[in-house]
Every structure is written in structure tokens, then in C-alpha cells.
Write a protein that holds these residues in place. Structure first.
Motif, PDB file in Angstrom:
ATOM      1  N   TYR A   2      47.859 -31.406 -18.665  1.00 51.22           N
ATOM      2  CA  TYR A   2      47.120 -32.578 -19.127  1.00 51.22           C
ATOM      3  C   TYR A   2      45.668 -32.206 -19.423  1.00 51.22           C
ATOM      4  O   TYR A   2      45.125 -32.573 -20.468  1.00 51.22           O
ATOM      5  CB  TYR A   2      47.181 -33.694 -18.075  1.00 51.22           C
ATOM      6  CG  TYR A   2      46.340 -34.879 -18.440  1.00 51.22           C
ATOM      7  CD1 TYR A   2      46.787 -35.814 -19.363  1.00 51.22           C
ATOM      8  CD2 TYR A   2      45.086 -35.058 -17.874  1.00 51.22           C
ATOM      9  CE1 TYR A   2      46.000 -36.888 -19.711  1.00 51.22           C
ATOM     10  CE2 TYR A   2      44.292 -36.143 -18.214  1.00 51.22           C
ATOM     11  CZ  TYR A   2      44.761 -37.064 -19.137  1.00 51.22           C
ATOM     12  OH  TYR A   2      43.970 -38.117 -19.488  1.00 51.22           O
ATOM     13  N   LEU A  36      43.665 -40.251 -15.925  1.00 56.49           N
ATOM     14  CA  LEU A  36      45.115 -40.145 -15.740  1.00 56.49           C
ATOM     15  C   LEU A  36      45.734 -41.533 -15.595  1.00 56.49           C
ATOM     16  O   LEU A  36      46.795 -41.815 -16.167  1.00 56.49           O
ATOM     17  CB  LEU A  36      45.438 -39.290 -14.517  1.00 56.49           C
ATOM     18  CG  LEU A  36      45.229 -37.788 -14.656  1.00 56.49           C
ATOM     19  CD1 LEU A  36      45.298 -37.125 -13.287  1.00 56.49           C
ATOM     20  CD2 LEU A  36      46.250 -37.180 -15.592  1.00 56.49           C
ATOM     21  N   THR A  90      45.543 -43.572 -19.022  1.00 61.58           N
ATOM     22  CA  THR A  90      46.454 -43.102 -20.067  1.00 61.58           C
ATOM     23  C   THR A  90      47.929 -43.239 -19.696  1.00 61.58           C
ATOM     24  O   THR A  90      48.796 -43.006 -20.527  1.00 61.58           O
ATOM     25  CB  THR A  90      46.169 -41.629 -20.414  1.00 61.58           C
ATOM     26  OG1 THR A  90      46.386 -40.826 -19.248  1.00 61.58           O
ATOM     27  CG2 THR A  90      44.766 -41.448 -20.947  1.00 61.58           C
ATOM     28  N   MET A 135      51.570 -29.985 -14.126  1.00 62.58           N
ATOM     29  CA  MET A 135      51.438 -31.169 -14.973  1.00 62.58           C
ATOM     30  C   MET A 135      49.965 -31.530 -15.166  1.00 62.58           C
ATOM     31  O   MET A 135      49.549 -31.873 -16.277  1.00 62.58           O
ATOM     32  CB  MET A 135      52.209 -32.350 -14.375  1.00 62.58           C
ATOM     33  CG  MET A 135      53.703 -32.227 -14.513  1.00 62.58           C
ATOM     34  SD  MET A 135      54.603 -33.732 -14.069  1.00 62.58           S
ATOM     35  CE  MET A 135      54.381 -33.794 -12.304  1.00 62.58           C
ATOM     36  N   ARG A 150      53.511 -41.419 -14.995  1.00 62.28           N
ATOM     37  CA  ARG A 150      54.537 -40.473 -15.443  1.00 62.28           C
ATOM     38  C   ARG A 150      54.732 -39.364 -14.415  1.00 62.28           C
ATOM     39  O   ARG A 150      55.851 -38.980 -14.099  1.00 62.28           O
ATOM     40  CB  ARG A 150      54.138 -39.872 -16.793  1.00 62.28           C
ATOM     41  CG  ARG A 150      55.211 -38.968 -17.381  1.00 62.28           C
ATOM     42  CD  ARG A 150      54.751 -38.333 -18.683  1.00 62.28           C
ATOM     43  NE  ARG A 150      53.713 -37.335 -18.485  1.00 62.28           N
ATOM     44  CZ  ARG A 150      53.929 -36.083 -18.062  1.00 62.28           C
ATOM     45  NH1 ARG A 150      55.150 -35.681 -17.761  1.00 62.28           N
ATOM     46  NH2 ARG A 150      52.924 -35.229 -17.924  1.00 62.28           N
ATOM     47  N   MET A 151      53.620 -38.895 -13.846  1.00 58.81           N
ATOM     48  CA  MET A 151      53.697 -37.850 -12.825  1.00 58.81           C
ATOM     49  C   MET A 151      54.394 -38.369 -11.574  1.00 58.81           C
ATOM     50  O   MET A 151      55.217 -37.667 -10.980  1.00 58.81           O
ATOM     51  CB  MET A 151      52.302 -37.328 -12.492  1.00 58.81           C
ATOM     52  CG  MET A 151      51.680 -36.519 -13.579  1.00 58.81           C
ATOM     53  SD  MET A 151      50.007 -36.049 -13.140  1.00 58.81           S
ATOM     54  CE  MET A 151      49.426 -35.362 -14.676  1.00 58.81           C
ATOM     55  N   GLU A 178      49.419 -41.322 -17.568  1.00 66.67           N
ATOM     56  CA  GLU A 178      49.916 -40.029 -17.096  1.00 66.67           C
ATOM     57  C   GLU A 178      50.163 -40.029 -15.596  1.00 66.67           C
ATOM     58  O   GLU A 178      51.081 -39.379 -15.107  1.00 66.67           O
ATOM     59  CB  GLU A 178      48.940 -38.905 -17.454  1.00 66.67           C
ATOM     60  CG  GLU A 178      48.985 -38.505 -18.896  1.00 66.67           C
ATOM     61  CD  GLU A 178      50.332 -37.948 -19.311  1.00 66.67           C
ATOM     62  OE1 GLU A 178      50.830 -37.020 -18.656  1.00 66.67           O
ATOM     63  OE2 GLU A 178      50.897 -38.454 -20.292  1.00 66.67           O
ATOM     64  N   TRP A 179      49.329 -40.745 -14.846  1.00 68.83           N
ATOM     65  CA  TRP A 179      49.488 -40.819 -13.388  1.00 68.83           C
ATOM     66  C   TRP A 179      50.863 -41.378 -13.039  1.00 68.83           C
ATOM     67  O   TRP A 179      51.569 -40.826 -12.190  1.00 68.83           O
ATOM     68  CB  TRP A 179      48.369 -41.676 -12.799  1.00 68.83           C
ATOM     69  CG  TRP A 179      48.301 -41.674 -11.319  1.00 68.83           C
ATOM     70  CD1 TRP A 179      48.769 -42.632 -10.471  1.00 68.83           C
ATOM     71  CD2 TRP A 179      47.723 -40.664 -10.479  1.00 68.83           C
ATOM     72  NE1 TRP A 179      48.529 -42.291  -9.176  1.00 68.83           N
ATOM     73  CE2 TRP A 179      47.877 -41.080  -9.154  1.00 68.83           C
ATOM     74  CE3 TRP A 179      47.092 -39.459 -10.741  1.00 68.83           C
ATOM     75  CZ2 TRP A 179      47.426 -40.327  -8.082  1.00 68.83           C
ATOM     76  CZ3 TRP A 179      46.637 -38.718  -9.675  1.00 68.83           C
ATOM     77  CH2 TRP A 179      46.803 -39.161  -8.359  1.00 68.83           C
ATOM     78  N   GLN A 182      43.360 -32.224 -22.930  1.00 64.91           N
ATOM     79  CA  GLN A 182      42.135 -33.013 -23.033  1.00 64.91           C
ATOM     80  C   GLN A 182      40.955 -32.177 -23.519  1.00 64.91           C
ATOM     81  O   GLN A 182      40.042 -32.712 -24.134  1.00 64.91           O
ATOM     82  CB  GLN A 182      41.791 -33.643 -21.679  1.00 64.91           C
ATOM     83  CG  GLN A 182      42.812 -34.636 -21.177  1.00 64.91           C
ATOM     84  CD  GLN A 182      43.024 -35.776 -22.165  1.00 64.91           C
ATOM     85  OE1 GLN A 182      42.085 -36.453 -22.559  1.00 64.91           O
ATOM     86  NE2 GLN A 182      44.272 -35.987 -22.568  1.00 64.91           N
TER      87      GLN A 182
END
Length: 93
Positions: free
Chosen positions: A87, A15, A18, A83, A23-24, A20-21, A91
Motif C-alpha cells: 500500500y 488506510l 481508503t 500488505m 480489506r486487510m 484498505e484497513w 502511495q
């Protein structure tokens, strides 16, 4: 249990790698602030630190982690879980 912990660490690392962490955090952060959760955690941190004879980051972190998980507003928890689930589904397609 060790396998679960290792899997959790790998997911969290992925996370972070990429993006994503982040974004969260950007998505959930304002909602936590609006709910008063951030102020509550800050207040608990200051209170707990002032009670400690010798300030210990690890002890403070552990105490705030528990308080943070317990006090996380249910709507924010559900949104964050959704979320993460989304994700993970991407994956493992």
C-alpha cells in the motif's frame, strides 16, 4: 519520535479512509481465527477484566494490545506487513 508517531497516525487514517484497513482486516481475520489468536485474546480479556477491581477500558485495551502484538502469529504478521508495504509503495510512486 513525535514525527514517526504523527506519520503512523496519518498512514492509519489514510488506510481507514481508503477502505484498505477493512480489506486487510477481512484478509487477516479468518487466519487469526484459525490460528486460535482471536480466542486467546478474548480469553485474556475476560481473565484480565475479572481480575480488575474497577473495570477500566483503557487499562484493558493497553494490556490486550500488548498481548495481541506479542502473540500475533508470524505468518499473519508477515502477510499484514507485506500488505502495508505494498500500500505504501503505491502511495509513494
Amino acid at each position: 519520535m513525535a514525527d514517526v508517531d504523527a506519520f503512523y497516525r496519518r498512514i492509519k487514517l489514510r488506510l481507514v479512509e481508503t477502505g484498505e484497513w477493512d480489506r486487510m482486516k477481512v484478509t487477516i481475520g479468518p487466519k487469526l481465527n484459525e490460528s486460535g489468536w482471536l480466542d486467546d485474546i478474548k480469553h485474556k480479556g475476560v481473565e484480565r477484566a475479572s481480575e480488575m477491581d474497577q473495570l477500566s477500558f483503557q487499562t484493558l485495551f493497553e494490556a490486550l494490545s500488548k498481548a495481541g502484538h506479542v502473540g500475533l502469529p508470524l505468518p499473519a504478521r508477515r502477510e499484514l506487513q507485506a500488505m502495508i508495504r505494498e500500500y505504501l509503495e503505491k502511495q509513494f510512486e
